[in-house]
Design a protein around this motif. Structure first.
Motif, PDB file in Angstrom:
ATOM      1  N   MET A   1      55.861 -30.829  28.406  1.00  0.00           N
ATOM      2  CA  MET A   1      54.405 -30.776  28.579  1.00  0.00           C
ATOM      3  C   MET A   1      53.925 -32.158  28.988  1.00  0.00           C
ATOM      4  SD  MET A   1      51.566 -29.657  25.786  1.00  0.00           S
ATOM      5  CE  MET A   1      52.286 -28.016  25.697  1.00  0.00           C
ATOM      6  N   GLU A   2      53.354 -32.296  30.174  1.00  0.00           N
ATOM      7  CA  GLU A   2      53.004 -33.618  30.678  1.00  0.00           C
ATOM      8  C   GLU A   2      51.632 -34.084  30.241  1.00  0.00           C
ATOM      9  OE1 GLU A   2      51.503 -33.596  35.057  1.00  0.00           O
ATOM     10  OE2 GLU A   2      53.099 -32.100  34.947  1.00  0.00           O
ATOM     11  N   HIS A   3      50.723 -33.166  29.913  1.00  0.00           N
ATOM     12  CA  HIS A   3      49.385 -33.557  29.515  1.00  0.00           C
ATOM     13  C   HIS A   3      49.337 -33.832  28.018  1.00  0.00           C
ATOM     14  CE1 HIS A   3      47.603 -31.427  33.283  1.00  0.00           C
ATOM     15  NE2 HIS A   3      48.074 -32.633  33.549  1.00  0.00           N
ATOM     16  N   SER A   4      48.396 -34.682  27.614  1.00  0.00           N
ATOM     17  CA  SER A   4      48.357 -35.179  26.252  1.00  0.00           C
ATOM     18  C   SER A   4      47.352 -34.417  25.392  1.00  0.00           C
ATOM     19  CB  SER A   4      47.991 -36.671  26.283  1.00  0.00           C
ATOM     20  OG  SER A   4      48.014 -37.221  24.991  1.00  0.00           O
ATOM     21  N   VAL A   5      47.650 -34.321  24.098  1.00  0.00           N
ATOM     22  CA  VAL A   5      46.727 -33.754  23.120  1.00  0.00           C
ATOM     23  C   VAL A   5      45.741 -34.844  22.728  1.00  0.00           C
ATOM     24  CG1 VAL A   5      46.472 -32.699  20.845  1.00  0.00           C
ATOM     25  CG2 VAL A   5      48.474 -32.164  22.251  1.00  0.00           C
ATOM     26  N   LEU A   6      44.463 -34.622  22.996  1.00  0.00           N
ATOM     27  CA  LEU A   6      43.421 -35.583  22.674  1.00  0.00           C
ATOM     28  C   LEU A   6      42.943 -35.331  21.244  1.00  0.00           C
ATOM     29  CD1 LEU A   6      41.374 -37.796  23.564  1.00  0.00           C
ATOM     30  CD2 LEU A   6      39.862 -35.911  24.268  1.00  0.00           C
ATOM     31  N   ILE A   7      43.164 -36.304  20.365  1.00  0.00           N
ATOM     32  CA  ILE A   7      42.762 -36.167  18.968  1.00  0.00           C
ATOM     33  C   ILE A   7      41.550 -37.056  18.731  1.00  0.00           C
ATOM     34  CG2 ILE A   7      43.477 -36.336  16.562  1.00  0.00           C
ATOM     35  CD1 ILE A   7      46.340 -35.979  17.445  1.00  0.00           C
ATOM     36  N   MET A   8      40.372 -36.457  18.719  1.00  0.00           N
ATOM     37  CA  MET A   8      39.133 -37.188  18.450  1.00  0.00           C
ATOM     38  C   MET A   8      39.088 -37.530  16.960  1.00  0.00           C
ATOM     39  SD  MET A   8      36.312 -35.282  20.883  1.00  0.00           S
ATOM     40  CE  MET A   8      35.831 -34.137  19.595  1.00  0.00           C
ATOM     41  N   GLY A   9      38.888 -38.802  16.663  1.00  0.00           N
ATOM     42  CA  GLY A   9      38.994 -39.240  15.281  1.00  0.00           C
ATOM     43  C   GLY A   9      40.440 -39.429  14.874  1.00  0.00           C
ATOM     44  N   LEU A  48      53.134 -44.215  16.029  1.00  0.00           N
ATOM     45  CA  LEU A  48      53.641 -42.896  16.414  1.00  0.00           C
ATOM     46  C   LEU A  48      54.732 -43.013  17.464  1.00  0.00           C
ATOM     47  CD1 LEU A  48      50.272 -40.956  16.769  1.00  0.00           C
ATOM     48  CD2 LEU A  48      52.036 -40.510  15.060  1.00  0.00           C
ATOM     49  N   GLY A  49      54.521 -43.868  18.434  1.00  0.00           N
ATOM     50  CA  GLY A  49      55.399 -43.928  19.595  1.00  0.00           C
ATOM     51  C   GLY A  49      55.082 -42.778  20.543  1.00  0.00           C
ATOM     52  N   GLY A  50      55.165 -43.035  21.827  1.00  0.00           N
ATOM     53  CA  GLY A  50      54.869 -41.994  22.805  1.00  0.00           C
ATOM     54  C   GLY A  50      53.432 -41.532  22.774  1.00  0.00           C
ATOM     55  N   ALA A  51      52.553 -42.399  22.320  1.00  0.00           N
ATOM     56  CA  ALA A  51      51.130 -42.061  22.210  1.00  0.00           C
ATOM     57  C   ALA A  51      50.300 -43.149  22.866  1.00  0.00           C
ATOM     58  CB  ALA A  51      50.728 -41.891  20.747  1.00  0.00           C
ATOM     59  N   THR A  52      49.105 -42.784  23.307  1.00  0.00           N
ATOM     60  CA  THR A  52      48.174 -43.728  23.897  1.00  0.00           C
ATOM     61  C   THR A  52      46.909 -43.779  23.054  1.00  0.00           C
ATOM     62  OG1 THR A  52      47.279 -41.987  25.335  1.00  0.00           O
ATOM     63  CG2 THR A  52      49.040 -43.369  26.237  1.00  0.00           C
ATOM     64  N   ALA A  53      46.120 -44.812  23.263  1.00  0.00           N
ATOM     65  CA  ALA A  53      44.879 -44.977  22.518  1.00  0.00           C
ATOM     66  C   ALA A  53      43.726 -45.149  23.488  1.00  0.00           C
ATOM     67  CB  ALA A  53      44.979 -46.193  21.601  1.00  0.00           C
ATOM     68  N   VAL A  54      42.588 -44.539  23.154  1.00  0.00           N
ATOM     69  CA  VAL A  54      41.378 -44.668  23.961  1.00  0.00           C
ATOM     70  C   VAL A  54      40.179 -44.781  23.034  1.00  0.00           C
ATOM     71  CG1 VAL A  54      42.312 -43.347  25.918  1.00  0.00           C
ATOM     72  CG2 VAL A  54      41.059 -42.154  24.094  1.00  0.00           C
ATOM     73  N   THR A  55      39.109 -45.363  23.573  1.00  0.00           N
ATOM     74  CA  THR A  55      37.846 -45.336  22.840  1.00  0.00           C
ATOM     75  C   THR A  55      37.096 -44.067  23.223  1.00  0.00           C
ATOM     76  OG1 THR A  55      36.791 -46.642  24.585  1.00  0.00           O
ATOM     77  CG2 THR A  55      37.622 -47.822  22.653  1.00  0.00           C
ATOM     78  N   ILE A  56      36.243 -43.611  22.330  1.00  0.00           N
ATOM     79  CA  ILE A  56      35.529 -42.358  22.558  1.00  0.00           C
ATOM     80  C   ILE A  56      34.070 -42.528  22.144  1.00  0.00           C
ATOM     81  CG2 ILE A  56      36.035 -41.390  20.281  1.00  0.00           C
ATOM     82  CD1 ILE A  56      36.450 -38.687  21.678  1.00  0.00           C
ATOM     83  N   ASP A  57      33.189 -41.891  22.886  1.00  0.00           N
ATOM     84  CA  ASP A  57      31.764 -41.897  22.573  1.00  0.00           C
ATOM     85  C   ASP A  57      31.297 -40.449  22.534  1.00  0.00           C
ATOM     86  OD1 ASP A  57      29.036 -42.171  22.341  1.00  0.00           O
ATOM     87  OD2 ASP A  57      28.842 -43.700  23.907  1.00  0.00           O
ATOM     88  N   LEU A  58      31.123 -39.928  21.325  1.00  0.00           N
ATOM     89  CA  LEU A  58      30.773 -38.518  21.158  1.00  0.00           C
ATOM     90  C   LEU A  58      29.354 -38.211  21.623  1.00  0.00           C
ATOM     91  CD1 LEU A  58      32.331 -37.848  17.640  1.00  0.00           C
ATOM     92  CD2 LEU A  58      33.241 -37.187  19.867  1.00  0.00           C
ATOM     93  N   ARG A  59      28.571 -39.237  21.955  1.00  0.00           N
ATOM     94  CA  ARG A  59      27.208 -39.017  22.434  1.00  0.00           C
ATOM     95  C   ARG A  59      27.169 -38.731  23.932  1.00  0.00           C
ATOM     96  NH1 ARG A  59      25.081 -44.678  20.427  1.00  0.00           N
ATOM     97  NH2 ARG A  59      27.030 -45.142  21.535  1.00  0.00           N
ATOM     98  N   ARG A  60      28.290 -38.958  24.618  1.00  0.00           N
ATOM     99  CA  ARG A  60      28.338 -38.794  26.067  1.00  0.00           C
ATOM    100  C   ARG A  60      29.070 -37.510  26.457  1.00  0.00           C
ATOM    101  NH1 ARG A  60      29.822 -44.317  29.169  1.00  0.00           N
ATOM    102  NH2 ARG A  60      30.180 -42.668  30.714  1.00  0.00           N
ATOM    103  N   GLY A  61      28.572 -36.855  27.485  1.00  0.00           N
ATOM    104  CA  GLY A  61      29.191 -35.616  27.938  1.00  0.00           C
ATOM    105  C   GLY A  61      30.606 -35.803  28.428  1.00  0.00           C
ATOM    106  N   ASP A  62      30.916 -36.981  28.986  1.00  0.00           N
ATOM    107  CA  ASP A  62      32.279 -37.246  29.441  1.00  0.00           C
ATOM    108  C   ASP A  62      33.102 -37.953  28.378  1.00  0.00           C
ATOM    109  OD1 ASP A  62      31.171 -39.771  29.407  1.00  0.00           O
ATOM    110  OD2 ASP A  62      31.582 -40.228  31.518  1.00  0.00           O
ATOM    111  N   LEU A  63      32.542 -38.075  27.176  1.00  0.00           N
ATOM    112  CA  LEU A  63      33.180 -38.728  26.030  1.00  0.00           C
ATOM    113  C   LEU A  63      33.498 -40.199  26.297  1.00  0.00           C
ATOM    114  CD1 LEU A  63      35.616 -35.880  24.874  1.00  0.00           C
ATOM    115  CD2 LEU A  63      33.280 -36.332  24.112  1.00  0.00           C
ATOM    116  N   GLY A  64      32.915 -40.729  27.380  1.00  0.00           N
ATOM    117  CA  GLY A  64      33.148 -42.118  27.719  1.00  0.00           C
ATOM    118  C   GLY A  64      34.442 -42.363  28.468  1.00  0.00           C
TER     119      GLY A  64
END
Length: 335
Positions: A1-9, A48-64
């Protein structure tokens, strides 16, 4: 599976524990840890390894994310206060998991899911332990031909309320109403005042004052089993684990009453226990939902609104419970 699971929080307690469990089950599954603090998210991702990190803004429709795509699912382990995470998932046809809304807050999610029923599979898992308790009760219910009464009582240690987000969720849900939600004689109803007060007996025999609360577990269990009498109560106080001098533990007492396959009366009392508190159980509930929605186990999940008991086999959940060190123990006087 090439796409990532986005875990908000994903850098919070529930999110990080869910990510760790998914990594253990599926070492090659890409994970994205999304949080407000990029440094904290990176620390979780690096562990975790094999994971990426991003910032998120739950107030924005594109989540930032500024146009970033390429996710396989959106998992809200923090309250999706503006429903932008849900909308983001629907716009892209991605499975979505929610665990923080509670019975009193699910209205907007249900309406959003109903308006776009064909957009994406949505798992509504704002239950105790993200639906894991419902699955445990349904596993026990298989011993019955008919269930008449389900009474569940959870003990939450005051030192095990979770991180800041979980504490805020609990405060928000309890502020919405002081009434409890039950099914009584087949009718869903609200109870308040003295009618909502109960006593809960801990696994070590200590009695704690508890209160009937409005949780999704009640309608889930009532509809799944047909039981005309269902209630969920919980108490906040010192857990049995801390009374023994150890860390805060978590426990839920499950009392079932009905008839067995021969028509004879049957009663059953069990404790669902974990010595490390609620975090491992909540993480397992979320991880089971993600696994199912991603098609890593079972048939593909169609678009629409789903609950944990509609997607996950209780027997499989019981096996996973044992793996993480949870136990189902007979109450005193039961077998």
């Amino acid at each position: 599976m090439e796409h990532s699971v986005l875990i908000m929080g994903g850098s919070g307690q529930a999110g990080a524990a869910t990510a760790a469990l998914l990594r253990r089950w599926y070492p090659e599954l890409p994970l994205t840890i999304a949080g407000r603090d990029l440094g904290r998210a990176r620390r979780v991702a690096d562990e975790l390894g094999g994971a990426t990190a991003v910032t998120i803004d739950l107030r924005r429709g594109d989540l930032g994310f500024k146009g970033t795509d390429g996710y396989s699912a959106v998992v809200a382990t923090v309250w999706d206060s503006h429903l932008n995470g849900l909308r983001y998932a629907q716009d892209r046809g991605l499975p979505y998991v929610s665990i923080s809304s509670g019975l009193v807050d699910i209205g907007p999610e249900v309406v959003a899911a109903g308006l776009r029923a064909g957009a994406a599979p949505i798992l509504l898992a704002s239950h105790w332990y993200a639906g894991l308790l419902v699955l445990a009760v349904l596993g026990l219910a298989r011993e019955f031909d008919r269930l008449d009464t389900i009474e569940v009582g959870g003990v939450l240690d005051e030192q095990d309320s979770g991180g800041p987000a979980a504490t805020a969720d609990l405060a928000r849900l309890l502020a919405a109403t002081s009434a409890g939600h039950v099914r009584r004689d087949g009718v869903f109803d609200w109870v308040s005042g003295p009618d909502a007060q109960v006593e809960l007996t801990s696994v070590d025999g200590v009695v704690l004052p508890g209160q009937i609360v409005p949780l999704l577990d009640v309608p889930s269990l009532a509809v799944a089993t047909g039981a005309p009498n269902v209630r969920f109560a919980f108490a906040i106080g010192e857990s049995a684990g801390r009374r023994r001098g150890g860390p805060a533990s978590t426990e839920v007492k499950i009392d079932l009453e009905g008839v067995d396959r021969t028509g004879a009366p049957l009663r059953m009392s069990r404790y669902l226990l974990h010595p490390e508190g609620q975090r491992p159980l909540t993480a397992l509930g979320v991880a089971l939902g993600v696994e199912r929605l991603l098609g890593l186990r079972g048939d593909p999940v169609p678009p629409g609104l789903h609950t944990p008991e509609a997607l996950i086999d209780p027997g499989y959940a019981a096996a996973r419970l044992a793996e993480i060190g949870a136990t189902l123990t007979a109450a005193h006087g039961d077998h």
